[in-house]
Structures are given as C-alpha cells and as structure tokens.
Write a protein that holds these residues in place. Structure first.
Motif, PDB file in Angstrom:
ATOM      1  N   MET A 130      22.367  40.852  52.085  1.00 29.59           N
ATOM      2  CA  MET A 130      23.590  41.924  52.107  1.00 29.59           C
ATOM      3  C   MET A 130      24.349  41.711  53.463  1.00 29.59           C
ATOM      4  SD  MET A 130      21.795  45.129  50.250  1.00 29.59           S
ATOM      5  CE  MET A 130      20.309  45.143  51.375  1.00 29.59           C
ATOM      6  N   VAL A 131      25.260  40.849  53.472  1.00 26.36           N
ATOM      7  CA  VAL A 131      26.186  40.342  54.805  1.00 26.36           C
ATOM      8  C   VAL A 131      27.362  40.757  54.427  1.00 26.36           C
ATOM      9  CG1 VAL A 131      24.312  38.967  55.674  1.00 26.36           C
ATOM     10  CG2 VAL A 131      26.010  38.119  54.275  1.00 26.36           C
ATOM     11  N   GLU A 132      28.339  40.675  55.441  1.00 28.51           N
ATOM     12  CA  GLU A 132      29.854  40.663  55.474  1.00 28.51           C
ATOM     13  C   GLU A 132      30.395  39.374  54.813  1.00 28.51           C
ATOM     14  OE1 GLU A 132      33.639  41.268  58.530  1.00 28.51           O
ATOM     15  OE2 GLU A 132      31.677  40.810  59.139  1.00 28.51           O
ATOM     16  N   ASP A 133      31.331  39.826  54.013  1.00 26.80           N
ATOM     17  CA  ASP A 133      31.666  38.569  53.093  1.00 26.80           C
ATOM     18  C   ASP A 133      32.218  37.408  53.754  1.00 26.80           C
ATOM     19  OD1 ASP A 133      34.129  39.543  54.527  1.00 26.80           O
ATOM     20  OD2 ASP A 133      35.262  39.472  52.626  1.00 26.80           O
ATOM     21  N   LYS A 134      32.329  37.372  55.102  1.00 23.81           N
ATOM     22  CA  LYS A 134      32.953  36.237  55.876  1.00 23.81           C
ATOM     23  C   LYS A 134      31.540  35.215  56.346  1.00 23.81           C
ATOM     24  CE  LYS A 134      37.176  37.588  57.929  1.00 23.81           C
ATOM     25  NZ  LYS A 134      37.137  38.996  57.124  1.00 23.81           N
ATOM     26  N   MET A 135      30.367  36.177  56.183  1.00 26.29           N
ATOM     27  CA  MET A 135      29.177  35.662  56.466  1.00 26.29           C
ATOM     28  C   MET A 135      28.388  35.211  55.119  1.00 26.29           C
ATOM     29  SD  MET A 135      29.059  35.803  59.642  1.00 26.29           S
ATOM     30  CE  MET A 135      30.661  35.515  59.705  1.00 26.29           C
ATOM     31  N   ASP A 136      28.826  35.445  54.038  1.00 27.18           N
ATOM     32  CA  ASP A 136      28.260  35.193  52.630  1.00 27.18           C
ATOM     33  C   ASP A 136      28.258  33.851  52.217  1.00 27.18           C
ATOM     34  OD1 ASP A 136      26.929  36.408  50.263  1.00 27.18           O
ATOM     35  OD2 ASP A 136      28.632  35.810  49.371  1.00 27.18           O
ATOM     36  N   GLY A 137      29.189  33.034  52.656  1.00 27.94           N
ATOM     37  CA  GLY A 137      29.241  31.567  52.139  1.00 27.94           C
ATOM     38  C   GLY A 137      30.264  31.591  50.901  1.00 27.94           C
ATOM     39  N   HIS A 138      31.275  32.571  50.919  1.00 28.77           N
ATOM     40  CA  HIS A 138      32.313  32.227  49.984  1.00 28.77           C
ATOM     41  C   HIS A 138      33.072  30.858  49.943  1.00 28.77           C
ATOM     42  CE1 HIS A 138      35.938  32.809  47.780  1.00 28.77           C
ATOM     43  NE2 HIS A 138      35.435  33.978  46.999  1.00 28.77           N
ATOM     44  N   PRO A 139      33.269  30.233  48.909  1.00 24.71           N
ATOM     45  CA  PRO A 139      34.261  28.825  49.048  1.00 24.71           C
ATOM     46  C   PRO A 139      35.185  28.795  49.903  1.00 24.71           C
ATOM     47  CG  PRO A 139      33.941  29.556  46.844  1.00 24.71           C
ATOM     48  CD  PRO A 139      32.949  30.657  47.517  1.00 24.71           C
ATOM     49  N   ALA A 140      35.824  29.897  50.156  1.00 20.15           N
ATOM     50  CA  ALA A 140      37.192  30.132  50.721  1.00 20.15           C
ATOM     51  C   ALA A 140      36.863  29.470  52.258  1.00 20.15           C
ATOM     52  CB  ALA A 140      37.564  31.348  50.762  1.00 20.15           C
ATOM     53  N   TYR A 141      35.529  29.532  52.623  1.00 20.57           N
ATOM     54  CA  TYR A 141      35.120  29.582  54.160  1.00 20.57           C
ATOM     55  C   TYR A 141      34.687  27.871  54.274  1.00 20.57           C
ATOM     56  CZ  TYR A 141      36.511  34.433  54.686  1.00 20.57           C
ATOM     57  OH  TYR A 141      36.948  35.668  54.502  1.00 20.57           O
ATOM     58  N   ALA A 142      34.606  27.455  53.224  1.00 15.18           N
ATOM     59  CA  ALA A 142      33.825  25.978  53.339  1.00 15.18           C
ATOM     60  C   ALA A 142      34.431  25.149  54.559  1.00 15.18           C
ATOM     61  CB  ALA A 142      34.068  25.105  51.944  1.00 15.18           C
ATOM     62  N   ILE A 143      33.528  24.352  55.297  1.00 17.17           N
ATOM     63  CA  ILE A 143      34.115  23.543  56.311  1.00 17.17           C
ATOM     64  C   ILE A 143      34.226  22.034  55.996  1.00 17.17           C
ATOM     65  CG2 ILE A 143      33.258  25.373  58.184  1.00 17.17           C
ATOM     66  CD1 ILE A 143      31.075  23.647  58.572  1.00 17.17           C
ATOM     67  N   LYS A 144      35.072  21.452  56.610  1.00 17.92           N
ATOM     68  CA  LYS A 144      35.294  19.985  56.441  1.00 17.92           C
ATOM     69  C   LYS A 144      34.096  19.340  57.317  1.00 17.92           C
ATOM     70  CE  LYS A 144      40.056  20.170  55.548  1.00 17.92           C
ATOM     71  NZ  LYS A 144      39.760  19.965  54.110  1.00 17.92           N
ATOM     72  N   PRO A 145      33.847  17.797  56.799  1.00 23.10           N
ATOM     73  CA  PRO A 145      32.824  16.988  57.459  1.00 23.10           C
ATOM     74  C   PRO A 145      33.125  16.965  59.005  1.00 23.10           C
ATOM     75  CG  PRO A 145      33.582  15.941  55.554  1.00 23.10           C
ATOM     76  CD  PRO A 145      34.325  17.223  55.684  1.00 23.10           C
ATOM     77  N   GLY A 146      32.088  17.269  59.832  1.00 18.86           N
ATOM     78  CA  GLY A 146      32.027  17.285  61.298  1.00 18.86           C
ATOM     79  C   GLY A 146      32.355  18.696  61.799  1.00 18.86           C
ATOM     80  N   GLU A 147      32.843  19.666  60.972  1.00 15.75           N
ATOM     81  CA  GLU A 147      33.197  21.034  61.482  1.00 15.75           C
ATOM     82  C   GLU A 147      31.992  21.985  61.503  1.00 15.75           C
ATOM     83  OE1 GLU A 147      37.895  21.300  60.107  1.00 15.75           O
ATOM     84  OE2 GLU A 147      36.213  22.505  59.067  1.00 15.75           O
ATOM     85  N   ARG A 148      32.191  22.801  62.309  1.00 14.46           N
ATOM     86  CA  ARG A 148      31.078  24.189  62.579  1.00 14.46           C
ATOM     87  C   ARG A 148      31.439  25.326  61.943  1.00 14.46           C
ATOM     88  NH1 ARG A 148      28.212  23.184  68.369  1.00 14.46           N
ATOM     89  NH2 ARG A 148      27.493  21.100  68.075  1.00 14.46           N
ATOM     90  N   TYR A 149      30.457  26.080  61.324  1.00 12.86           N
ATOM     91  CA  TYR A 149      30.735  27.544  61.163  1.00 12.86           C
ATOM     92  C   TYR A 149      29.903  28.318  61.749  1.00 12.86           C
ATOM     93  CZ  TYR A 149      32.601  31.264  58.167  1.00 12.86           C
ATOM     94  OH  TYR A 149      33.012  32.542  57.787  1.00 12.86           O
ATOM     95  N   GLU A 150      30.308  29.361  62.412  1.00 16.70           N
ATOM     96  CA  GLU A 150      29.388  30.333  63.190  1.00 16.70           C
ATOM     97  C   GLU A 150      29.327  31.581  62.202  1.00 16.70           C
ATOM     98  OE1 GLU A 150      28.532  29.702  66.065  1.00 16.70           O
ATOM     99  OE2 GLU A 150      29.490  27.943  66.156  1.00 16.70           O
ATOM    100  N   TYR A 151      27.847  31.867  62.031  1.00 10.84           N
ATOM    101  CA  TYR A 151      27.342  32.982  61.250  1.00 10.84           C
ATOM    102  C   TYR A 151      26.969  34.029  62.263  1.00 10.84           C
ATOM    103  CZ  TYR A 151      27.561  30.420  56.864  1.00 10.84           C
ATOM    104  OH  TYR A 151      28.075  29.727  56.098  1.00 10.84           O
ATOM    105  N   LYS A 152      27.218  35.248  62.089  1.00 13.62           N
ATOM    106  CA  LYS A 152      26.670  36.275  63.113  1.00 13.62           C
ATOM    107  C   LYS A 152      26.602  37.557  61.992  1.00 13.62           C
ATOM    108  CE  LYS A 152      27.533  39.438  67.002  1.00 13.62           C
ATOM    109  NZ  LYS A 152      28.725  40.020  67.988  1.00 13.62           N
ATOM    110  N   PHE A 153      25.037  37.744  61.917  1.00 13.28           N
ATOM    111  CA  PHE A 153      25.066  39.076  61.067  1.00 13.28           C
ATOM    112  C   PHE A 153      23.605  39.691  61.221  1.00 13.28           C
ATOM    113  CE2 PHE A 153      23.657  35.331  58.598  1.00 13.28           C
ATOM    114  CZ  PHE A 153      22.391  35.564  58.237  1.00 13.28           C
TER     115      PHE A 153
END
Length: 530
Positions: A130-153
């Motif tokens: 049970m996390v905030e939507d930006k931390m949930d892995g919605h496909p809208a936040y998918a990252i491209k090859p070589g990019e990073r995504y920061e999770y904080k929850f």
C-alpha cells in the motif's frame, strides 16, 4: 457450465484462417489429461532457497537506500545449459544477488533506485504494498533504457509475503516471463511470534516457493513468443520451475515447515496438494496466510487453487513421517474451463510443446532426511482480522467478457489517459465482479489496497467442493487479499476500504493477472479522489 469454445473463439476473433495455418488451439484449449508430466525419479536437483548469495538470496536492507538493476544474467537451469534471463540484481558486500528475497520490517522507510539495464522500458510494481501511486509502478512512470527511477515509501503492510515485478504497458508479460520477479517479505510482531513459536528460520524451514512455468529453446534460453491465440488464452510453458529450479528436490527434517507459495506464472493456474508416494494419500496442510498476511487461525485443507499473482502461506507437519519417505507437491488435474467444445480436436494441436492447462504436474519432491528431537504445536490463534464495515456502502458492478479480439472489463480496455473507475478517498465499497459464462478464469488484481472476499456465487462444482462457509468462500478467499480468481459464470463480491493518508488524487490499476490478458488491455485505471 458454458465456456468459450473453439468455434465461438474463431468466430469472435476472426481467426478461422489463422487456425488452419497454425494447427488450431491445441494444448491450451484441449481437455485436460490426467497424467504426470514428469517421473518422480527425475527430481534430483537441490531446490534453490534464500541464502547469502546467488538466485533468491536473502537481502535485508542495512540502510534506507539501495539500488536494484533490471538487467540480464545467465543461470544453469536446463541440462546444465546456461539460460539467459531478465533478472533483478542488487550488489551487496561484493556479491551480486539475483532476484533477491527482500526482507523488511513494517514501518521501515525505504529508498530504492531502479536502474534500467534492459533494452526497453520498465518499472517495478510492489505487488500488494500500500504505497502512493507514484511508488506503485503504474506504467505511466515506466523509464527508458539507461534511466533511473527513485522510490521512497514507508512499509505500511502487515507482515506477510508480497512480491515485486515489472509493470510497463504491453511489456509486463514478456519481462516477467523472462525472469523479472522477486519475493518481498514484511515482518511484524505477529510474524515474529509465529516464527519463534515454531522455531522457523528463513531459508531453513521457512521457505518461499516461487512457481513458474517456462518454455526453453534448444540453447536453454527462455522462449517467449506467443502467437495471437496464446495472447488471448495466456502463454503456458512446457517446464515448471520452483525458485528457478527444474525438477527440484528438498530434503527436510521431521519437524514443521513453512512454505510461502507464490504463483509467479503468467497464466497457469495450479491446484496444489501434497501427496505421499508410499502412502498413496494426500497429506493435510495448514493454510495460515494469504496475499495480505496471516489468517485468524490455521485452516486444515487438502488442496487449493492458486492463480497468477496469489500467495498461499502454509504449514506442513513432517514429524510423523519415516526417514527416507518421499512426498510430492503436485498440481492436481482439474477442469481449466477455457474450452467448451473439445471434440474432434486431437489433430488440432498447437505448434508449441506446452503442458496443458489443468494437467496434473509434479511440482516439488520432498524427502524426509533426518530426525529431530523437538516437537511443536501449531498456534491456534495467529492474528486479529477486523472485517470491513460495509454498512451503507456503494455497490459497484464489473463484468469480465470477451469481445472481438480482446478481453474487457465493463466493455472497456486500458487507456492510460482515461479513468473509468473513480472512488472517493476514505469510502468503502462492495464490488461485484461477474465473469461471463463463455469465458475463462480471470485472476483479478487490485493495486494500492487490500480487500476482503465476501461471497462467491454460481461457482463451478470444483470450487464449491472447496467452500468452507455458507458464502461459498474457499480458504484461499480468507484474510486480506489483493488478487482473487473468478471462474466462468461466477460472481465474486469483495469489500474495499479506500482509506489512505497520501496527498492528492491517487491513480491505481484494476486488472487481470493473466499477464497476456493485462498486456492485451484487460486493465482499467482507478482514481481515488481526494
């Protein structure tokens, strides 16, 4: 019971010509065959269990910050051949952990950096958390090859068995099938109390079991090449792995063992049971937890269905068995309910060599290896579960159906910019999810929130036979759930509390966890309004 048949399928989807080219629906739609796909003697490979290094290695974040790379690795799985897999990697103490088993505490703050080392977009979904939507892995936040995504929850969940896997749009099935999946365990006081009472030690007699079916090419690499028919029916493998181990063997002591079972397959449903080869009988198992942690008490059962995405937490008492005695976790033969008309189809097999849906399969061989001096009793009180108060709750209806070439929810398919389901923060709702009679089973998964199963209606006999109460629920329906299996012609009623403490509107997902169905669009955005 009516099910989607080959004639209807071809008519609805326009694949009549396609079936002649490929040889028809074959193994996926053909009636189940009652025979074991592997001989017991072939189960000789030691089961991989969480250790300090290698696949499924146990990882306890020693700080709030750690990095996960989605990349590739080679592992020996089939006939000592090195298989190229997509995997999650964590570097820890000069070791590379592959699809690590992550152990965290309830209330722990996590900062995780996802680094995309693949050649395509990806994102991690923390399944069940049970996390905030930006931390949930919605496909809208998918990252491209070589990019990073920061999770904080902050970990808000009860103690239990959760997992993490990819969730990019149209790529989830492929990436998960090729190996991206890991267990995430949450500890709380009730978990610790259970482990202490039975002297359960993770990786010793407390063992996660990730069950996945795969296909391999001649070089030993995982083969994921679904044709149009398999995208609609789901992609099935020709080999079943447990913890990335083919034909696994586990040697156990004469004591209690806990198995945390995850169905990590894309589409295959299992009917799991424990069977003694010598006694030719089923062994009682005690279901103590489901998706969202421990149940109120142990439930003694002989078998249970587990669909993709679901978890089952069970205890087995090996104290009464003889040293050297052999047992098998099996998936028993059952009606997969994905075909109505199987006549005259013997020569209409798929071009692929896959295990049939509903076929009996040996999963894991267990051998009683040694004596132990201590004896234990299963605690009869495991947890306190409070029912959701559904008085004056809105009832919302969903219909699962097949139209044209797509599976749909309420006649709709996924559009990333549309929000067909809107609920109010802090509201409580009853969802009635009805699966069409001419359909197939759908494991329906809700992001962001846990729910409670209230009732099953019009269930097939093989499900009715497992019911434990007047509401038609099976033991696997108890406790807190995030995924529920709905059979053709069946309606399942669930209760959801949309209370959360995040700021602003939140967007989550409701979808089928047959991952080919998900990628085909059997998924809707769910907006929780502030």
């Amino acid at each position: 019971m009516h099910r989607i048949n080959r004639r209807d399928f071809l008519r609805y989807s326009g694949f009549a010509g396609f079936s002649l080219l490929t040889g028809g629906i074959g193994a996926i739609l053909e009636g189940c065959t009652i025979h074991s796909t592997k001989t017991p003697k072939s189960f000789v490979t030691p089961l991989i269990v969480p250790d300090t290094a290698g696949p499924l290695a146990l990882y306890k974040p020693d700080s709030e910050n750690f990095k996960i790379e989605a990349g590739t690795a080679k592992l020996k799985i089939v006939n000592e051949k090195e298989s190229l897999l997509n995997v999650y990697k964590i570097k820890h103490q000069e070791k590379t952990l592959i699809n690590p088993t992550i152990l965290v505490q309830k209330g722990q703050e996590l900062r995780v950096t996802l680094e995309n080392g693949l050649s395509e977009d990806t994102i991690i979904h923390w399944h069940g958390l049970m996390v905030e939507d930006k931390m949930d892995g919605h496909p809208a936040y998918a990252i491209k090859p070589g990019e990073r995504y920061e999770y904080k929850f902050k970990v808000k969940n009860r103690g239990g068995t959760y997992w993490y896997h990819p969730h990019p749009e149209n790529l989830t099935a492929k990436q998960a099938y090729k190996g991206l999946a890991g267990i995430l365990l949450v500890e709380d006081d009730e978990e610790l109390q259970l482990r202490q009472s039975l002297e359960l030690e993770l990786g010793k007699n407390d063992i996660p079991l990730v069950i996945q079916d795969k296909r391999f090419d001649q070089a030993g690499n995982i083969l994921y090449n679904p044709d149009d028919m398999e995208k609609i029916m789901g992609f099935h493998g020709n080999k079943v792995l447990v913890n990335l181990t083919l034909n696994p063997l586990l040697k156990v002591a004469k004591k209690f063992y806990r198995f945390r079972i995850l169905n990590g397959s894309n589409a295959r449903i299992y009917c799991l049971s424990l069977h003694s080869e010598q006694r030719r009988d089923f062994i009682p198992i005690y279901l103590i937890g489901t998706d969202g942690g421990l149940l109120d008490k142990p439930y003694k059962i002989n078998k249970f269905f587990i669909s993709p995405g679901e978890r089952a937490d069970i205890l087995v008492d090996f104290t009464s068995f003889n040293t050297g005695e052999e047992l098998f976790f099996k998936s028993l033969a059952f009606d997969p309910m994905d075909n109505e008309d199987a006549e005259n189809m013997d020569n209409m097999g798929m071009q692929h060599d896959s295990l049939k849906a509903g076929e009996e399969i040996n999963i894991l061989k267990i051998v009683i290896h040694r004596e132990t001096e201590k004896t234990f009793k299963i605690p009869q009180n495991l947890s306190s579960l409070k029912p959701i108060n559904i008085k004056d709750s809105l009832t919302r209806k969903f219909r699962l159906s097949f139209t044209g070439k797509q599976w749909q929810i309420n006649g709709q398919t996924f559009n990333i910019s549309q929000f067909p389901v809107i609920v109010k923060k802090h509201s409580k709702e009853i969802w009635e999810i009805a699966n069409d009679k001419k359909s197939m089973p759908h494991p329906m998964h809700l992001h962001g929130f846990m729910f409670q199963v209230l009732q099953r209606l019009n269930s097939p006999k093989q499900v009715q036979d497992l019911a434990i109460d007047q509401s038609g629920r099976t033991a696997m329906d108890l406790g807190w759930k995030d995924t529920v299996l709905i059979w053709p012609g069946e309606t399942v009623r669930i209760a959801i509390d949309f209370t959360h403490d995040f700021t602003g509107d939140q967007v989550y997902l409701f979808h089928c966890h047959n991952l080919e169905h998900e990628d085909l669009g059997m998924m809707l955005n769910l907006k929780v309004k502030e």
